[in-house]
Design a protein around this motif. Structure first.
Motif, PDB file in Angstrom:
ATOM      1  N   ARG A  64      -4.722   5.605   2.016  1.00  0.00           N
ATOM      2  CA  ARG A  64      -3.904   4.444   2.036  1.00  0.00           C
ATOM      3  C   ARG A  64      -4.592   3.794   0.986  1.00  0.00           C
ATOM      4  O   ARG A  64      -5.900   3.374   0.810  1.00  0.00           O
ATOM      5  N   ASN A  91      -1.029  -0.023  -4.348  1.00  0.00           N
ATOM      6  CA  ASN A  91       0.118   0.542  -5.254  1.00  0.00           C
ATOM      7  C   ASN A  91      -0.356  -0.010  -6.616  1.00  0.00           C
ATOM      8  O   ASN A  91      -0.828  -1.085  -6.874  1.00  0.00           O
ATOM      9  N   GLU A 135       1.587   5.179  -8.848  1.00  0.00           N
ATOM     10  CA  GLU A 135       3.300   5.697  -9.031  1.00  0.00           C
ATOM     11  C   GLU A 135       3.028   7.018  -9.549  1.00  0.00           C
ATOM     12  O   GLU A 135       3.913   7.633  -9.385  1.00  0.00           O
ATOM     13  N   LEU A 179       2.153   9.662  -7.253  1.00  0.00           N
ATOM     14  CA  LEU A 179       3.182  10.030  -6.294  1.00  0.00           C
ATOM     15  C   LEU A 179       4.303  10.947  -6.921  1.00  0.00           C
ATOM     16  O   LEU A 179       5.251  11.678  -6.388  1.00  0.00           O
ATOM     17  N   THR A 227       0.757  -1.279   0.272  1.00  0.00           N
ATOM     18  CA  THR A 227       0.021   0.168   0.071  1.00  0.00           C
ATOM     19  C   THR A 227       0.953   1.199   0.085  1.00  0.00           C
ATOM     20  O   THR A 227       2.007   1.201   0.478  1.00  0.00           O
ATOM     21  N   ARG A 228       0.253   2.379  -0.498  1.00  0.00           N
ATOM     22  CA  ARG A 228       1.197   3.570  -0.429  1.00  0.00           C
ATOM     23  C   ARG A 228      -0.039   4.663   0.241  1.00  0.00           C
ATOM     24  O   ARG A 228      -1.117   4.500   0.032  1.00  0.00           O
TER      25      ARG A 228
END
Ligand SMILES: Cc1cc2nc3c(=O)[nH]c(=O)nc-3n(C[C@H](O)[C@H](O)[C@H](O)COP(=O)(O)O)c2cc1C
Length: 337
Positions: A237, A240, A245, A248, A225-226
Motif C-alpha cells: 500500500r 498515489n 500511476e 499501475l 493510497t493505492r
C-alpha cells in the motif's frame, strides 16, 4: 497505562513505532522512546551491519529508554547478510527486535540467545499462530489498512484483531490504521495490548524526512493510497503519485505476464528520492489509509501525550458515561483528533 506490552518491553505507554525504510533512523526512534513509547530503528535502511551498529550507538546517545530494531525478511533484489545484522543488534545491546515479512524461524535461536524479545508483524491469524509456535514473544497484527505490505488476505482490523484475540496466547498490538486515542481504545477493546503506528509517526517534527513528505500526509485523504504489486503476490500500500500511476499502467498492460523487472524503476531506489530529496512523484513508497486522519505535524511527545490523555478521557468519560446513562453531546462523541 499498564498492559502486557508495556510490561514486556519496559515502556510507559503501549505505543510502538513500526520499522520504516528511510524513516526509522535514530532521531525518530529516540524521540518515540523518550516520549515513553518504543522506538524502532529500521535495520535494513542501514546498508551494512557496521552502519547499523553505528546507528544503534547514535540512538543510545539520544535516549536512555529501551528501543528496538526492525529486521525485514522480504524478497529483495539481493539478500542481505541477516546473521551479521543480528550480531550487530546483539552487540549493540538491543533487547527488542521487530521482525516482518517471512517467518523469522531460522533466526530465532540467535535472537533468543541474545536475550532478545521478538515481536513479529503478521497480516493473518495463521501467521500469528505460527509466530507464537516458533517462540515469538508478541505479535504486531497488521490489518489491510496498513501502510506497507498488508499481505494477500485483505483482512481489515475490525475482523483481524478480534480473531487474533480468540486464538493467540501471547500478547499482540494492533497495527495498520492507528492514528490517535480512538485507535488505541478501539484496539484495546478488541483484545490488543497496545498499538503500532507507522504512517502517523512520519508526520512529526522529529521524523528525519523531507518536509514535502509530511505536508503530503497532511494533505492526503483516506482515498489516496493505492495497492501495487498485487500480481506478484507482494502487495504494497503506497501513496498515489505520478510514478505510482505509471506503475499501475504497466501492471494493467502486462497483466499476468508482469515481472518485477517491468516495474523496477518505480519500486527500486525510490525511498531516498522521496524521503531525502522530497521528490513526491518518484514512485512507490509505503503509506497507510490512516493518512486521512493526519491533520498536523506535532512533536512525537505532543502526539503521544495527546493520545494518552485523550484515551483516558474516552475511557473514563465517554465509555463509562454510556454505562452511567450520562447524556453525551454529539460533538464529544466525535471529539478526538
Ligand atoms: C514509509 C513506510 C516504510 C515502511 N517500511 C517498513 C519496513 O522497512 N519494514 C517493515 O517491517 N515495515 C515497514 N513499514 C510498515 C510499518 O512498520 C507499519 O507496520 C505500518 O506502517 C502500519 O500501518 P500504518 O501506516 O497504517 O500505521 C513501513 C511503513 C511506512 C509507512
Amino acid at each position: 497505562m499498564k498492559t502486557a506490552i508495556t510490561e514486556m518491553f519496559g515502556i510507559e505507554h503501549p505505543i510502538i513505532q513500526g520499522g520504516m525504510h528511510y524513516v526509522g533512523f535514530a532521531e525518530l526512534a529516540a524521540a518515540v522512546s523518550n516520549a515513553g513509547g518504543l522506538g524502532i530503528i529500521t535495520g535494513l535502511t542501514q546498508r551494512t551491519p557496521e552502519l547499523l551498529a553505528k546507528e544503534i550507538a547514535r540512538c543510545r546517545d539520544m535516549t536512555d529508554n529501551p528501543f528496538g530494531v526492525n529486521l525485514t525478511f522480504l524478497p529483495t533484489f539481493s539478500a542481505p547478510p541477516y546473521p551479521e545484522y543480528i550480531a550487530a543488534i546483539r552487540e549493540g545491546g538491543i533487547k527488542v527486535v521487530e521482525t516482518a515479512g517471512r517467518s523469522p524461524e531460522q533466526y530465532m535461536p540467535a535472537l533468543k540467545a541474545g536475550g532478545i524479545k521478538v515481536i513479529h508483524k503478521c497480516t493473518s491469524v495463521r501467521h500469528s499462530l505460527k509466530a507464537e509456535q516458533i517462540g515469538c514473544d508478541a505479535v504486531s497484527v497488521d490489518g489491510f489498512e496498513c501502510g506497507g505490505h498488508p499481505g494477500e488476505d485483505d483482512m481489515p482490523n475490525m475482523i483481524l484483531l478480534p480473531r487474533a484475540a480468540e486464538e493467540l496466547k501471547i500478547p499482540f498490538v494492533a497495527s495498520g490504521g492507528m492514528a490517535d486515542a480512538r485507535s488505541l481504545v478501539a484496539a484495546l477493546a478488541m483484545g490488543a495490548a497496545g498499538m503500532n503506528m507507522g504512517t502517523r509517526f512520519i508526520a512529526t517534527k522529529e521524523a528525519p524526512v523531507h518536509q514535502n513528505v509530511k505536508d503530503a500526509l497532511v494533505k492526503a485523504s483516506e482515498l489516496d493510497t493505492r495497492l501495487v504489486m498485487r500480481g506478484l503476490r507482494n502487495t504494497e500500500r503506497v501513496l498515489n503519485n505520478k510514478g505510482v500511476e505509471h506503475l499501475l499502467e504497466i501492471e494493467r498492460e502486462k497483466g499476468r505476464q508482469l515481472k518485477i523487472e517491468d516495474i523496477h524503476d518505480q519500486v527500486a531506489g525510490v525511498y531516498p528520492k522521496v524521503m531525502i530529496d522530497g521528490d513526491m512523484d518518484a514512485g512507490a513508497w509505503s503509506c497507510g489509509m490512516v493518512a486521512g486522519l493526519i491533520r498536523d505535524i506535532p512533536t512525537v511527545k505532543e502526539l503521544i501525550d495527546r493520545i494518552m490523555a485523550d484515551a483516558e478521557r474516552i475511557i473514563r468519560q465517554r465509555l463509562t458515561g454510556f454505562l452511567d446513562g450520562a447524556e453525551q453531546k454529539p460533538a464529544a462523541a466525535r471529539a478526538i483528533a
